[in-house]
Design a protein around this motif. Structure first.
Motif, PDB file in Angstrom:
ATOM      1  N   LEU A 228      57.972 -19.627 -30.179  1.00  7.23           N
ATOM      2  CA  LEU A 228      56.977 -18.799 -29.483  1.00  7.23           C
ATOM      3  C   LEU A 228      57.403 -18.529 -28.040  1.00  7.23           C
ATOM      4  CD1 LEU A 228      54.211 -17.442 -29.788  1.00  7.23           C
ATOM      5  CD2 LEU A 228      53.146 -19.597 -29.105  1.00  7.23           C
ATOM      6  N   LYS A 229      58.015 -19.533 -27.420  1.00  6.99           N
ATOM      7  CA  LYS A 229      58.457 -19.378 -26.027  1.00  6.99           C
ATOM      8  C   LYS A 229      59.559 -18.334 -25.882  1.00  6.99           C
ATOM      9  CE  LYS A 229      58.947 -23.214 -23.561  1.00  6.99           C
ATOM     10  NZ  LYS A 229      59.271 -24.646 -23.307  1.00  6.99           N
ATOM     11  N   GLU A 230      60.249 -18.074 -26.988  1.00  2.00           N
ATOM     12  CA  GLU A 230      61.308 -17.056 -26.951  1.00  2.00           C
ATOM     13  C   GLU A 230      60.732 -15.639 -26.990  1.00  2.00           C
ATOM     14  OE1 GLU A 230      64.780 -17.533 -26.900  1.00  2.00           O
ATOM     15  OE2 GLU A 230      64.127 -19.543 -26.329  1.00  2.00           O
ATOM     16  N   ILE A 231      59.491 -15.520 -27.443  1.00  2.00           N
ATOM     17  CA  ILE A 231      58.890 -14.180 -27.602  1.00  2.00           C
ATOM     18  C   ILE A 231      58.151 -13.835 -26.312  1.00  2.00           C
ATOM     19  CG2 ILE A 231      57.328 -12.770 -28.989  1.00  2.00           C
ATOM     20  CD1 ILE A 231      57.744 -14.727 -31.298  1.00  2.00           C
ATOM     21  N   ARG A 232      58.655 -12.880 -25.566  1.00  2.00           N
ATOM     22  CA  ARG A 232      58.065 -12.583 -24.254  1.00  2.00           C
ATOM     23  C   ARG A 232      57.352 -11.231 -24.240  1.00  2.00           C
ATOM     24  NH1 ARG A 232      57.425 -17.363 -22.701  1.00  2.00           N
ATOM     25  NH2 ARG A 232      56.993 -16.712 -20.570  1.00  2.00           N
ATOM     26  N   GLU A 233      56.715 -10.855 -25.344  1.00  2.00           N
ATOM     27  CA  GLU A 233      55.966  -9.593 -25.375  1.00  2.00           C
ATOM     28  C   GLU A 233      54.856  -9.601 -24.334  1.00  2.00           C
ATOM     29  OE1 GLU A 233      56.290  -9.019 -30.176  1.00  2.00           O
ATOM     30  OE2 GLU A 233      54.362  -8.643 -29.218  1.00  2.00           O
ATOM     31  N   ARG A 234      54.614  -8.469 -23.717  1.00  2.00           N
ATOM     32  CA  ARG A 234      53.584  -8.401 -22.664  1.00  2.00           C
ATOM     33  C   ARG A 234      52.171  -8.304 -23.233  1.00  2.00           C
ATOM     34  NH1 ARG A 234      58.642  -8.249 -21.168  1.00  2.00           N
ATOM     35  NH2 ARG A 234      58.846  -8.987 -19.057  1.00  2.00           N
ATOM     36  N   ASP A 235      51.939  -7.337 -24.114  1.00  2.00           N
ATOM     37  CA  ASP A 235      50.587  -7.182 -24.689  1.00  2.00           C
ATOM     38  C   ASP A 235      50.486  -8.125 -25.881  1.00  2.00           C
ATOM     39  OD1 ASP A 235      49.588  -4.953 -22.977  1.00  2.00           O
ATOM     40  OD2 ASP A 235      51.368  -3.996 -23.797  1.00  2.00           O
ATOM     41  N   ARG A 236      50.215  -9.355 -25.575  1.00  2.00           N
ATOM     42  CA  ARG A 236      50.387 -10.404 -26.578  1.00  2.00           C
ATOM     43  C   ARG A 236      49.181 -10.590 -27.502  1.00  2.00           C
ATOM     44  NH1 ARG A 236      54.631 -13.362 -25.008  1.00  2.00           N
ATOM     45  NH2 ARG A 236      54.152 -15.378 -25.910  1.00  2.00           N
ATOM     46  N   PHE A 237      49.494 -10.871 -28.744  1.00  2.00           N
ATOM     47  CA  PHE A 237      48.485 -11.217 -29.742  1.00  2.00           C
ATOM     48  C   PHE A 237      49.020 -12.486 -30.395  1.00  2.00           C
ATOM     49  CE2 PHE A 237      46.424 -10.551 -33.957  1.00  2.00           C
ATOM     50  CZ  PHE A 237      45.123 -10.482 -33.510  1.00  2.00           C
ATOM     51  N   ILE A 238      48.721 -13.622 -29.713  1.00  2.00           N
ATOM     52  CA  ILE A 238      49.427 -14.869 -30.028  1.00  2.00           C
ATOM     53  C   ILE A 238      49.211 -15.321 -31.469  1.00  2.00           C
ATOM     54  CG2 ILE A 238      49.546 -17.340 -29.453  1.00  2.00           C
ATOM     55  CD1 ILE A 238      49.193 -16.507 -26.514  1.00  2.00           C
ATOM     56  N   ARG A 239      47.967 -15.179 -31.962  1.00  2.00           N
ATOM     57  CA  ARG A 239      47.720 -15.666 -33.328  1.00  2.00           C
ATOM     58  C   ARG A 239      48.601 -14.923 -34.337  1.00  2.00           C
ATOM     59  NH1 ARG A 239      41.560 -13.889 -32.419  1.00  2.00           N
ATOM     60  NH2 ARG A 239      42.163 -14.761 -30.413  1.00  2.00           N
ATOM     61  N   GLY A 240      48.854 -13.629 -34.050  1.00  2.00           N
ATOM     62  CA  GLY A 240      49.748 -12.849 -34.921  1.00  2.00           C
ATOM     63  C   GLY A 240      51.191 -13.309 -34.772  1.00  2.00           C
ATOM     64  N   LEU A 241      51.592 -13.583 -33.532  1.00  2.00           N
ATOM     65  CA  LEU A 241      52.975 -14.027 -33.290  1.00  2.00           C
ATOM     66  C   LEU A 241      53.252 -15.342 -34.019  1.00  2.00           C
ATOM     67  CD1 LEU A 241      53.321 -13.270 -29.454  1.00  2.00           C
ATOM     68  CD2 LEU A 241      54.185 -11.924 -31.377  1.00  2.00           C
ATOM     69  N   VAL A 242      52.248 -16.230 -34.018  1.00  2.00           N
ATOM     70  CA  VAL A 242      52.436 -17.527 -34.687  1.00  2.00           C
ATOM     71  C   VAL A 242      52.557 -17.319 -36.201  1.00  2.00           C
ATOM     72  CG1 VAL A 242      51.424 -19.806 -35.098  1.00  2.00           C
ATOM     73  CG2 VAL A 242      51.290 -18.790 -32.830  1.00  2.00           C
ATOM     74  N   SER A 243      51.760 -16.403 -36.758  1.00  2.00           N
ATOM     75  CA  SER A 243      51.909 -16.095 -38.189  1.00  2.00           C
ATOM     76  C   SER A 243      53.300 -15.546 -38.453  1.00  2.00           C
ATOM     77  CB  SER A 243      50.893 -15.038 -38.637  1.00  2.00           C
ATOM     78  OG  SER A 243      49.605 -15.529 -38.502  1.00  2.00           O
ATOM     79  N   TRP A 244      53.767 -14.709 -37.543  1.00  2.00           N
ATOM     80  CA  TRP A 244      55.082 -14.079 -37.700  1.00  2.00           C
ATOM     81  C   TRP A 244      56.194 -15.130 -37.702  1.00  2.00           C
ATOM     82  CZ3 TRP A 244      59.512 -13.716 -34.696  1.00  2.00           C
ATOM     83  CH2 TRP A 244      60.410 -12.709 -35.056  1.00  2.00           C
ATOM     84  N   ILE A 245      56.021 -16.187 -36.899  1.00  2.00           N
ATOM     85  CA  ILE A 245      57.051 -17.234 -36.793  1.00  2.00           C
ATOM     86  C   ILE A 245      57.209 -17.978 -38.122  1.00  2.00           C
ATOM     87  CG2 ILE A 245      57.555 -19.482 -35.705  1.00  2.00           C
ATOM     88  CD1 ILE A 245      56.418 -18.250 -33.097  1.00  2.00           C
TER      89      ILE A 245
END
Ligand code: UDP
Ligand code: MG
Length: 339
Positions: free
Chosen positions: A182-199
């Motif tokens: 997650l720390k590697e993903i530096r998107e600005r308009d973040r939707f963290i719960r989606g990013l975690v699913s993506w991981i």
């Protein structure tokens, strides 16, 4: 410009649980949150803990309350951001600083009961990488908020190919390997719960009852909720752009059919119709065009945001940080902040 992401933070500890808590004007609830959370953490055998409060530009006495807690508890850290950056960025700043083998994200308003964290930890110890809270019941929230949230989660599920669980917020535990990704993903308009699913990795939900706010009011206006919902959709789907294309083709087809009708009428000698038809046509086409432009604009705005390449947040001060942060790249970020 200073961002915690610049910090070489390799002092992670497997048996440490990091609790990340975003704070924006929560003066009346902080102590109660701390007391309940501390009781839960004390009951976790064999695990130590750190609580990282991220002060997201509060302008009430939240920081003072946090300072009072830090003065008595060395396990508590404060990251003070230079202004209000928003919930998702505040969480990101806390996660960047966390050193635990597992990191739990929880709101400060006690809507998410801290006691559920022990269930999260139990699942983590059984090998799960992400344990997220599924809201079964939500106390003390307006019917409108419940309805819009429910609609949003289901809409998101239908437009996104990724499996983002419904009725799930950011209240969750993540293992170190998920946090590192997650720390590697530096998107600005973040939707963290989606990013975690993506991981990915092993993820599991735990059903819990969402309680009413302990004190204060929600910091999410409908405008902020809409922005957040659009972040979720645009970060994970280009479906709306396709809808714009389909709308364009659809209206062209309707226009073609109507052109045929007009031609036939002309040859049959039917005289010109009134202006209502023309007005409806103009307004309809104008509406469709503006909708399509708006959809494209949402994506362009986000591309613009990314290309600027600004840091996600700026840290004003860190309280109770240990030596690993003090010695980073010649910058001493450890400003002990006592107001
Ligand atoms: N929060 C934050 N920055 C913001 C808005 C909220 O750090 O700009 C914090 C807030 O203090 C709380 C958590 O994020 O701990 C969730 O906010 P809130 O309870 O207002 O959201 P809701 O539960 O109503 O969706
Ligand atoms: Mg809340």
């Amino acid at each position: 410009m200073v961002g915690l992401s610049d910090v070489v933070n390799d002092g992670t500890q497997d048996n440490l649980i990091s609790i990340v808590v975003p704070i924006y004007n929560e003066e009346d609830g902080i102590q109660a949150f701390y007391d309940r959370t501390k009781a839960v953490l004390a009951s976790l055998e064999g695990l130590s803990h750190e609580i990282i409060f991220v002060d997201d530009g509060s302008h009430d006495s939240s920081l003072q309350r946090l300072n009072d807690i830090t003065a008595c508890d060395p396990h508590v850290k404060i990251v003070k951001l230079s202004r209000n950056f928003g919930h998702q960025i505040a969480i990101t700043a806390g996660i960047d600083l966390a050193r635990g083998g597992a990191v739990v994200v929880i709101d400060a308003d006690l809507q998410d009961p801290p006691e559920v964290m022990s269930v999260f930890v139990d699942k983590w110890m059984r090998g799960y990488d992400v344990v997220y809270g599924v809201r079964e019941k939500r106390e003390g929230e307006s019917a409108m908020k419940l309805w819009t949230a429910s609609l949003f989660y289901r809409f998101l599920k239908s437009v996104v190919s990724l499996d983002i669980p419904v009725d799930v917020g950011d209240f969750r535990l993540m293992s170190r390997r998920v946090v590192n990704q997650l720390k590697e993903i530096r998107e600005r308009d973040r939707f963290i719960r989606g990013l975690v699913s993506w991981i990915g990795f092993n993820q599991i939900g735990v059903i819990y009852q969402r309680e009413s706010r302990y004190a204060g009011e929600t910091k999410f206006s409908y405008a902020k909720m809409l922005k957040f919902a659009l972040d979720g959709i645009t970060s994970f789907s280009s479906m709306p752009l396709r809808v714009a294309t389909i709308l364009g083709y659809g209206t062209s087809l309707v226009a073609l059919v109507y052109a045929c009708v007009v031609l036939i009428q002309k040859f049959m000698g039917v005289t010109v119709q009134g202006w209502a038809t023309i007005m409806m046509g103009i307004l309809f086409l104008g509406g469709i065009q503006l909708i399509c432009l708006g959809i494209i604009g949402e994506y362009i705005g986000r591309i613009f945001n990314e290309t600027k390449g600004r840091p996600l947040y700026i840290v004003e001060a860190v309280v109770n940080q240990d030596n690993s942060l003090q010695s980073t790249r010649g910058r001493n970020m450890t400003t002990v902040f006592r107001s």
